[in-house]
Design an enzyme around this catalytic site. Structure first.
Site, PDB file in Angstrom:
ATOM      1  N   SER A 147      77.474  -9.371  13.213  1.00  0.00           N
ATOM      2  CA  SER A 147      78.193  -8.158  12.830  1.00  0.00           C
ATOM      3  C   SER A 147      79.629  -8.263  13.325  1.00  0.00           C
ATOM      4  O   SER A 147      79.895  -8.883  14.368  1.00  0.00           O
ATOM      5  CB  SER A 147      77.526  -6.927  13.455  1.00  0.00           C
ATOM      6  OG  SER A 147      78.320  -5.772  13.257  1.00  0.00           O
ATOM      7  N   TYR A 160      74.076  -2.087  20.492  1.00  0.00           N
ATOM      8  CA  TYR A 160      74.216  -2.849  19.250  1.00  0.00           C
ATOM      9  C   TYR A 160      75.308  -3.896  19.395  1.00  0.00           C
ATOM     10  O   TYR A 160      75.126  -5.062  19.016  1.00  0.00           O
ATOM     11  CB  TYR A 160      74.542  -1.898  18.098  1.00  0.00           C
ATOM     12  CG  TYR A 160      74.592  -2.561  16.746  1.00  0.00           C
ATOM     13  CD1 TYR A 160      73.422  -2.798  16.024  1.00  0.00           C
ATOM     14  CD2 TYR A 160      75.801  -2.946  16.181  1.00  0.00           C
ATOM     15  CE1 TYR A 160      73.454  -3.407  14.775  1.00  0.00           C
ATOM     16  CE2 TYR A 160      75.851  -3.555  14.940  1.00  0.00           C
ATOM     17  CZ  TYR A 160      74.677  -3.785  14.239  1.00  0.00           C
ATOM     18  OH  TYR A 160      74.718  -4.401  13.012  1.00  0.00           O
TER      19      TYR A 160
END
Length: 281
Positions: A147, A160
């Site tokens: 990501s 995350y």
């Protein structure tokens, strides 16, 4: 020409493959004539994925498996069953991911779950599948879904960010190991999606925002960049040009080099400096 691992009768395993980017990838691999194993935790979506994929290729070339990628035992069983069913694996896409949200001092179970799935899932998949893939002596791929948040680490969801930063570091180390392994024809690649409209990002929306890509667009871009030999598959967004992504990443690294406060992009004392940097002034 497609990547030499993405060819008829080769075998692809996709975790988190019952929806979103994973299902779009499984669909693309099936259309290429590959045997496909979709692994996920959602039994209903697994059944739906099997039906969709069986409309594209022979049902005997489609396999589904309920897998908890955060556990070594579950991933080990997946590798064994794929090997027994299809003979081995040529393409592994470690794509399973969750984002329930986190705060720094919040619920510890969220941290455990996020890091367990997002980071340990990729570590487990790569470590358990790679030896058998290398032994096949054929070109192969390990694609790990990271990501942009693992690079720029914006505030708001620290667990995350930590998990995806770990994926980046692990995948870089994996590719270094693979290219220095004698007789190895497997390469690792870090997929860095932009804003993709999936169940993970929809957050109650039913229509794709204009700025988002579809999972299919993301997979098409990924396949093109694999063919080109990219390690970092950095996907742009419809409303964020690649040049802006690059500036954000360069600024994040500049915090270290320039000894700025961490996450200075969001620090009020550096807002003007960041704006000038982005605008090239």
């Amino acid at each position: 020409m497609p990547h030499p691992a993405i060819v008829k009768d080769n075998v692809a395993v996709i975790t988190g493959g019952a929806s979103g980017i994973g299902l779009a990838a499984a669909t693309a691999f099936a259309r290429a004539g590959m045997k496909v194993c979709v692994a996920d935790v959602d039994e209903t979506r697994l059944a739906e994925a099997a039906t969709k994929l069986s409309s594209i290729t022979a049902a005997t070339d489609v396999m589904t498996a309920s897998v908890d990628v955060s556990t070594v035992e579950s991933v080990t069983e997946l590798e064994r069953t794929v090997r027994e069913r299809f003979g081995g694996t040529d393409v592994l896409m470690n794509n399973a991911g969750i984002q329930p949200g986190s705060t720094l001092f919040g619920e510890p179970d969220n941290w455990q779950r996020i890091i367990g799935v997002n980071m340990w899932g990729i570590i487990n998949g790569s470590r358990i599948f790679a030896p058998g893939m290398i032994a096949r002596g054929k070109p192969g791929l390990i694609i790990n879904t990271g990501s942009k948040q693992g690079i720029t680490t914006p505030p708001g969801d620290p667990a995350y960010n930590v998990s995806k930063a770990g994926v980046k570091a692990f995948t870089e180390a994996l590719q270094h190991e693979l290219r220095n392994t004698k007789g190895c024809h497997i390469t690792a690649h870090l997929l860095i999606p932009g804003f993709v409209f999936t169940g993970l990002t929809a957050k109650g929306r039913t229509e794709k925002p204009a700025g988002a890509w579809t999972p299919e667009q993301t997979v098409d871009f990924t396949l093109a960049r694999l063919e080109a030999g990219d390690f970092y598959i950095l996907c742009p967004d419809n409303d964020v040009p690649r040049a802006l992504d690059e500036k954000r990443m360069l600024w994040a690294m500049g915090d270290i080099v320039e000894n700025r406060p961490p996450l200075s992009r969001w620090h009020p004392d550096y807002a003007d400096a960041f704006k000038r940097f982005v605008e090239g002034q």
